[in-house]
Design an enzyme around this catalytic site. Sequence first.
Site, mmCIF file in Angstrom:
data_model
loop_
_atom_site.group_PDB
_atom_site.id
_atom_site.type_symbol
_atom_site.label_atom_id
_atom_site.label_comp_id
_atom_site.label_asym_id
_atom_site.label_seq_id
_atom_site.Cartn_x
_atom_site.Cartn_y
_atom_site.Cartn_z
ATOM 1 N N TYR A 1 -17.117 6.331 23.166
ATOM 2 C CA TYR A 1 -15.455 5.756 23.034
ATOM 3 C C TYR A 1 -15.545 4.669 24.468
ATOM 4 C CZ TYR A 1 -10.601 6.651 23.904
ATOM 5 O OH TYR A 1 -8.735 6.230 24.468
ATOM 6 N N PHE B 1 4.746 -12.946 4.543
ATOM 7 C CA PHE B 1 3.661 -12.453 3.940
ATOM 8 C C PHE B 1 4.556 -11.147 4.059
ATOM 9 C CE2 PHE B 1 1.048 -8.764 3.583
ATOM 10 C CZ PHE B 1 0.351 -8.866 2.418
ATOM 11 N N THR B 2 4.266 -10.093 3.473
ATOM 12 C CA THR B 2 5.415 -8.767 3.371
ATOM 13 C C THR B 2 5.065 -8.369 5.069
ATOM 14 O OG1 THR B 2 3.169 -7.819 2.110
ATOM 15 C CG2 THR B 2 5.368 -8.002 1.007
ATOM 16 N N ASP C 1 -2.130 -16.864 10.562
ATOM 17 C CA ASP C 1 -3.052 -15.808 9.200
ATOM 18 C C ASP C 1 -4.553 -15.433 8.745
ATOM 19 O OD1 ASP C 1 -3.603 -13.660 7.527
ATOM 20 O OD2 ASP C 1 -1.204 -13.378 7.213
ATOM 21 N N LYS D 1 -10.425 -8.196 3.634
ATOM 22 C CA LYS D 1 -10.190 -9.067 2.939
ATOM 23 C C LYS D 1 -12.099 -9.943 3.455
ATOM 24 C CE LYS D 1 -5.965 -8.049 2.648
ATOM 25 N NZ LYS D 1 -5.243 -7.380 3.524
ATOM 26 N N ARG E 1 4.568 -8.580 -7.283
ATOM 27 C CA ARG E 1 5.042 -9.417 -6.110
ATOM 28 C C ARG E 1 6.095 -10.344 -6.723
ATOM 29 N NH1 ARG E 1 1.644 -7.979 -1.481
ATOM 30 N NH2 ARG E 1 3.738 -6.468 -1.727
ATOM 31 N N PHE F 1 8.046 -1.857 -1.710
ATOM 32 C CA PHE F 1 7.285 -2.304 -2.869
ATOM 33 C C PHE F 1 6.309 -1.181 -3.121
ATOM 34 C CE2 PHE F 1 3.979 -3.793 -1.021
ATOM 35 C CZ PHE F 1 4.773 -4.917 0.173
HETATM 36 N N1 F0G Z 1 -1.425 -11.063 5.663
HETATM 37 C C1 F0G Z 1 -1.825 -10.915 5.049
HETATM 38 C C2 F0G Z 1 -2.315 -12.623 4.505
HETATM 39 C C3 F0G Z 1 -2.486 -10.460 3.960
HETATM 40 O O1 F0G Z 1 -2.934 -10.407 2.690
HETATM 41 C C4 F0G Z 1 -2.394 -8.812 4.523
HETATM 42 C C5 F0G Z 1 -2.779 -7.787 3.270
HETATM 43 C C6 F0G Z 1 -1.428 -8.522 6.127
HETATM 44 C C7 F0G Z 1 -1.836 -9.566 6.394
HETATM 45 C C8 F0G Z 1 -1.567 -7.101 6.350
HETATM 46 O O2 F0G Z 1 -3.432 -6.895 6.685
HETATM 47 O O3 F0G Z 1 -3.471 -4.499 5.099
HETATM 48 O O4 F0G Z 1 -4.963 -5.184 6.641
HETATM 49 O O5 F0G Z 1 -2.397 -4.909 7.616
HETATM 50 N N2 F0G Z 1 -2.913 -7.894 2.463
HETATM 51 C C9 F0G Z 1 -2.924 -6.800 1.282
HETATM 52 C C10 F0G Z 1 -2.583 -7.788 -0.122
HETATM 53 C C11 F0G Z 1 -2.571 -5.524 1.420
HETATM 54 O O6 F0G Z 1 -3.246 -6.131 -1.154
HETATM 55 O O7 F0G Z 1 -2.777 -8.312 0.148
HETATM 56 P P1 F0G Z 1 -3.501 -5.010 6.521
#
Ligand code: F0G
Length: 462
Positions: free
Chosen positions: A77, A129-130, A220, A263, A387, A454
Amino acid sequence: MAKKVIKKSWAEPFKIKVVEPIKMTTREHRERAIKTAGYNTFLLESEDVYIDLLTDSGTNAMSDRQWAGMMVGDEAYAGSRNFYHLWNNVKKYYGMPYFVPTHQGRAAEHMISQILIKEGDYIPGNMYFTTTRLHQELAGATFVDVIVDEAHNPTNEKPFKGNIDLKKLKALINKVGAKKIPYVSMAGPVNMAGGQPFSMKNLKDVYKLCQSHKIKLWFDATRAVENAYFIKMRERGYAKKTIAAILKEMCSYFEGIWVSAKKDLMVNIGGILATKNKKFFEKARNMVVVYEGLHTYGGLAGRDMEAMAIGLDEMVEFDNIRARIGQVEYFGAELDKYGVPYVRPVGGHAIFLDAKKILSHLPQDQFPAQTLAAELYLDSGVRGMERGVVSAGRDQKTGEHRFPKLELVRLTFPRRVYTQAHIDVAVESIVAVYQNRKNITGLKMIYEPEYLRFFQGRFEKL
Ligand code: F0G
């Protein structure tokens, strides 16, 4: 006389040891599946997908070294040995002394936003970014896009379309005052712009401007290795530097970084929050125990942290990143043979089809990119994602759709997963849909969730 062989081809620096069967379905099967999924590729069952280009997030093939690492997971843990291995590699590759593990990127975004943002603040960034923007907004900030104009133009061939426009950033500082800008949120490459990188020169200029106003920079670094690769290939003075050295130099301008480890690190789950700021670190280390888990695992298993630590060693290998981006470039070159429009130049992680141009007969409120992604799936079982207007969501104040200039379908490449033959099949399908484009009708939204619509929104054919 036999032709002389010119050696210009490259191949992946690995061979395949384990395979996972996939299956092709019939058109009738896919018609049922996409209808059941409300014409949203996120709602398809992956069993119904043939070639899955939905995302490169967590969909990577781990190496034999990483799988071996999974067996030495220390699931204590507190104080897992894998945590310390990972921490050492975070210091080594990102150059950040303090580290908090998280279960994925958005958990780090949540903590950074809650710690640094006050109600009424502004966060400038190189395109949204979303999840990043949503967490900034939930913390009370207004996101302001300060990316260069070229980023919004899919045909512009500039090499660094992820750059920040210094004039836009200065104008924001003059308008709202530096005190209202806790940090600049910089991503590289820029996912929503088509995987476009920023240059080191731009980063240095942004850094200088921010220094003079005492504004911090946060990075990021989710696909930072791809950005480093583009700097090596495209920016003067970097051709001879290693990917690792470029990555380290990039990170040196930031107070802190967050990473979706799903990634660059070629794992299936994980996130990183790392910083040079000890005070910030202490707050984040305390906060992580509320939302994620103890600060030595942050919602991850020990074995996941081990795979991440090894992934950090592998991600900076030049042949590895060249093969990754080489695959995307190959895809682009094949599409060029048929004149299919996509965001140029080819980005790091994906090809972004220009749905606005391909389905130019559909108005944006009939969701051209959502439609195109569904049509592509119908044709061959290839899965991409929208997108465009659906991803952009609604304006916080007016409640209206945000209509982005870019209306795209992203075809994303999992790392080390698909072969050139898979790409050829995907290209043939895109070309077939492209040639039939005039017969395609739009969609209407019939269910819209409040956040990140989305993912779960549902549609019907018009
Ligand atoms: N920042 C970027 C540039 C991303 O592409 C993503 C996730 C995140 C932050 C968030 O990270 O998913 O680990 O919580 N991108 C995925 C995509 C979901 O399909 O582009 P996460």
